[in-house]
Motif scaffolding. Sequence first.
Motif, mmCIF file in Angstrom:
data_model
loop_
_atom_site.group_PDB
_atom_site.id
_atom_site.type_symbol
_atom_site.label_atom_id
_atom_site.label_comp_id
_atom_site.label_asym_id
_atom_site.label_seq_id
_atom_site.Cartn_x
_atom_site.Cartn_y
_atom_site.Cartn_z
ATOM 1 N N VAL A 1 47.387 14.575 37.944
ATOM 2 C CA VAL A 1 46.108 15.038 38.456
ATOM 3 C C VAL A 1 46.008 16.546 38.176
ATOM 4 C CG1 VAL A 1 46.909 15.694 40.764
ATOM 5 C CG2 VAL A 1 44.592 14.826 40.489
ATOM 6 N N ILE A 2 44.806 17.102 38.187
ATOM 7 C CA ILE A 2 44.661 18.536 37.974
ATOM 8 C C ILE A 2 45.340 19.310 39.101
ATOM 9 C CG2 ILE A 2 42.560 18.411 36.603
ATOM 10 C CD1 ILE A 2 40.960 19.065 39.141
ATOM 11 N N THR A 3 45.709 20.536 38.810
ATOM 12 C CA THR A 3 46.340 21.392 39.811
ATOM 13 C C THR A 3 45.272 22.102 40.639
ATOM 14 O OG1 THR A 3 46.384 23.367 38.409
ATOM 15 C CG2 THR A 3 48.238 21.816 38.211
ATOM 16 N N ALA A 4 45.714 22.721 41.733
ATOM 17 C CA ALA A 4 44.797 23.486 42.569
ATOM 18 C C ALA A 4 44.170 24.634 41.780
ATOM 19 C CB ALA A 4 45.533 24.022 43.798
ATOM 20 N N ARG A 5 44.948 25.274 40.899
ATOM 21 C CA ARG A 5 44.385 26.362 40.094
ATOM 22 C C ARG A 5 43.329 25.837 39.126
ATOM 23 N NH1 ARG A 5 43.538 30.834 41.450
ATOM 24 N NH2 ARG A 5 45.714 31.438 41.805
ATOM 25 N N GLU A 6 43.614 24.703 38.508
ATOM 26 C CA GLU A 6 42.632 24.131 37.571
ATOM 27 C C GLU A 6 41.350 23.760 38.302
ATOM 28 O OE1 GLU A 6 45.685 22.216 34.243
ATOM 29 O OE2 GLU A 6 45.293 21.138 36.119
ATOM 30 N N ALA A 7 41.471 23.201 39.498
ATOM 31 C CA ALA A 7 40.283 22.868 40.277
ATOM 32 C C ALA A 7 39.483 24.122 40.612
ATOM 33 C CB ALA A 7 40.691 22.141 41.554
ATOM 34 N N ALA A 8 40.177 25.183 41.003
ATOM 35 C CA ALA A 8 39.496 26.441 41.337
ATOM 36 C C ALA A 8 38.816 27.040 40.111
ATOM 37 C CB ALA A 8 40.492 27.426 41.940
ATOM 38 N N LEU A 9 39.468 26.956 38.957
ATOM 39 C CA LEU A 9 38.861 27.479 37.728
ATOM 40 C C LEU A 9 37.612 26.677 37.348
ATOM 41 C CD1 LEU A 9 42.055 28.220 35.613
ATOM 42 C CD2 LEU A 9 40.450 29.909 36.538
ATOM 43 N N LEU A 10 37.657 25.374 37.530
ATOM 44 C CA LEU A 10 36.486 24.545 37.231
ATOM 45 C C LEU A 10 35.352 24.815 38.219
ATOM 46 C CD1 LEU A 10 38.286 21.218 36.279
ATOM 47 C CD2 LEU A 10 37.131 22.809 34.730
ATOM 48 N N GLN A 11 35.678 25.418 39.348
ATOM 49 C CA GLN A 11 34.664 25.903 40.286
ATOM 50 C C GLN A 11 34.224 27.325 39.924
ATOM 51 O OE1 GLN A 11 32.812 24.234 42.292
ATOM 52 N NE2 GLN A 11 33.781 23.960 44.274
ATOM 53 N N THR A 12 34.816 27.897 38.899
ATOM 54 C CA THR A 12 34.563 29.241 38.347
ATOM 55 C C THR A 12 35.092 30.374 39.229
ATOM 56 O OG1 THR A 12 32.267 29.513 39.181
ATOM 57 C CG2 THR A 12 32.566 28.433 37.021
ATOM 58 N N PHE A 13 36.089 30.095 40.055
ATOM 59 C CA PHE A 13 36.794 31.193 40.714
ATOM 60 C C PHE A 13 37.600 31.957 39.667
ATOM 61 C CE2 PHE A 13 36.213 28.609 44.575
ATOM 62 C CZ PHE A 13 35.899 29.590 45.497
ATOM 63 N N PRO A 14 37.778 33.258 39.848
ATOM 64 C CA PRO A 14 38.664 34.018 38.950
ATOM 65 C C PRO A 14 40.072 33.443 38.961
ATOM 66 C CG PRO A 14 37.375 35.497 40.348
ATOM 67 C CD PRO A 14 37.162 34.117 40.877
ATOM 68 N N ILE A 15 40.796 33.632 37.889
ATOM 69 C CA ILE A 15 42.125 33.035 37.771
ATOM 70 C C ILE A 15 43.117 33.626 38.770
ATOM 71 C CG2 ILE A 15 43.020 34.641 36.019
ATOM 72 C CD1 ILE A 15 44.237 32.084 34.663
ATOM 73 N N ASP A 16 42.833 34.811 39.287
ATOM 74 C CA ASP A 16 43.753 35.418 40.252
ATOM 75 C C ASP A 16 43.254 35.270 41.692
ATOM 76 O OD1 ASP A 16 41.586 37.082 39.986
ATOM 77 O OD2 ASP A 16 42.755 38.940 39.818
ATOM 78 N N TYR A 17 42.273 34.404 41.911
ATOM 79 C CA TYR A 17 41.758 34.217 43.267
ATOM 80 C C TYR A 17 42.851 33.607 44.125
ATOM 81 C CZ TYR A 17 37.904 33.918 46.624
ATOM 82 O OH TYR A 17 37.063 34.123 47.703
ATOM 83 N N ALA A 18 43.073 34.187 45.305
ATOM 84 C CA ALA A 18 44.210 33.804 46.139
ATOM 85 C C ALA A 18 43.816 32.789 47.211
ATOM 86 C CB ALA A 18 44.792 35.049 46.801
ATOM 87 N N PHE A 19 44.748 31.894 47.500
ATOM 88 C CA PHE A 19 44.581 30.907 48.563
ATOM 89 C C PHE A 19 45.879 30.863 49.374
ATOM 90 C CE2 PHE A 19 41.721 29.648 45.196
ATOM 91 C CZ PHE A 19 40.578 29.229 45.854
ATOM 92 N N PRO A 20 45.812 30.513 50.642
ATOM 93 C CA PRO A 20 47.048 30.393 51.433
ATOM 94 C C PRO A 20 47.991 29.382 50.801
ATOM 95 C CG PRO A 20 45.115 30.354 52.869
ATOM 96 C CD PRO A 20 44.603 30.267 51.461
ATOM 97 N N SER A 21 49.259 29.704 50.779
ATOM 98 C CA SER A 21 50.259 28.829 50.152
ATOM 99 C C SER A 21 50.941 27.899 51.138
ATOM 100 C CB SER A 21 51.325 29.683 49.448
ATOM 101 O OG SER A 21 51.977 30.533 50.391
ATOM 102 N N ASP A 22 50.649 28.065 52.414
ATOM 103 C CA ASP A 22 51.351 27.288 53.435
ATOM 104 C C ASP A 22 50.461 26.250 54.115
ATOM 105 O OD1 ASP A 22 49.722 29.119 54.671
ATOM 106 O OD2 ASP A 22 51.196 29.763 56.167
ATOM 107 N N ILE A 23 49.399 25.832 53.431
ATOM 108 C CA ILE A 23 48.529 24.805 53.998
ATOM 109 C C ILE A 23 48.707 23.513 53.205
ATOM 110 C CG2 ILE A 23 46.866 26.479 54.869
ATOM 111 C CD1 ILE A 23 45.060 25.851 52.506
ATOM 112 N N SER A 24 48.229 22.423 53.754
ATOM 113 C CA SER A 24 48.392 21.128 53.100
ATOM 114 C C SER A 24 47.521 21.033 51.851
ATOM 115 C CB SER A 24 48.017 19.999 54.060
ATOM 116 O OG SER A 24 46.618 20.000 54.306
#
Length: 335
Positions: free
Chosen positions: A285-308
Motif C-alpha cells: 500500500v502507499i506510505t503515509a508520505r506518498e499519501a501526503a504528497l498526493l494531497q500536495t503537502f510539501p515533502i518535509d511536512y511534519a506529522f506526529p510519529s507516535d500516533i496510530s
Amino acid sequence: MELTAIDLFAGCGGLTQGLKQAGVDVASAVEINKNAARAYRMNHPDTVLIQEDICNVSVNDILSVIPDKKVNLVAGCPPCQGFSSVRTRNKGNIIDDERNELILEFLRIVEGIKPEYIMMENVPGIVKYNNFNKTVQQLLEIGYKVDYKIVNVEDYGVPQRRKRLVLLGSLSKQVTIPKSAVPIRSTVKDYIYDLPHVDKSPDPMHKNTTKHSEKVKNIISLIPKDGGSRTDLPPEYWLECHKKSGVGFSDVYGRLSWDKVSSTITGGCLNPSKGRFLHPTENRVITAREAALLQTFPIDYAFPSDISKTELAQMIGNSFPPKFSEIQANYLKDI
C-alpha cells in the motif's frame, strides 16, 4: 491586497499551508483534535492555534490573540461527515451526525468578524442540507456576494480525483469560483515516482506503511502493475467479501496508475481494503508520505510519529489539498 486570515477547523494545516503558499498571513487557527493540533503547530509555529471546541470559542477569543491585525479573510472546512459520499451511499440518506451543525459555527464567526472575504470548502453532499442553504441565505442578507460550486481538484493541478464544494464570498466585489489555470493534469508519477525505496528512505513518514500478511502479499503481487484491480485476479484469489453479488467499492485492492491522477485520498488511504491505494509497481500500500504528497503537502511536512496509522491516515485524508487552497487564495488576492 494583503490578506490576514483565520483558519477554522484547521486540522493538521492543509488549508493554512495553501494560504501561506499564496502569501496570506494566517494569524490564528482553531482545532479541537489534540494530534491534529500537534501536527499544525509542528508546521505553523508562527500561527496562534486555539485548541478548543469551536462551539466554545468566541469572536473575542480569536481577535484577542491577534492584536493590531485586521482579519480580512475567514476560511475553513467545517467537518460534515454525514454528507460524505461514503456515508450517504446507502440509499443516499444524510447521516445524522452532530458535526453537520458545525457550518453554523463557521457562519457565527463570519457574522462576528465580518471580514472582506470568506472561503469555505466541504463535501458536495452539503448542498442538499438545510443548514447550508440557511448559511448562504444569511451571508447574502448581511451583505456578502457569494458564489459556490462543486469542482474536482484534479482540474487544478492536484494529482487526485476529489470532488469538493467551494464557497467564496466578498463584501464589496463579485466573486466567481476560479476556473483551472493548469493546462495539464498532474499525475501520480509527478508526485511520488522519485521517492527512494521504503527500506532506503531516511523519512519516517515514508517508512510508515501497512505490514501485510503473507496471504495479502500474495494477492497484491498478482494484481497487474500500474493500474490493475482486484477484478483482474483469478476468482480463487478473491476475498470472501468480494464474491457476493452487488458488492460495491470496486477500487479496493486496486493499484494507482503512474500516468493518471490517484483516487481520492481518504481516511483509509493506508489500508488496501479501503480503496485504490496500492503502489503502482511495488507490492504494498502507499506510505503515509506518498499519501501526503498526493494531497500536495510539501515533502518535509511534519506529522506526529507516535500516533496510530489509522489516525495518521484520517489526518491526511481529511485535509484540504494545499495546492487547491493556494489557487483560491491567489484568486482572492488578484481581485
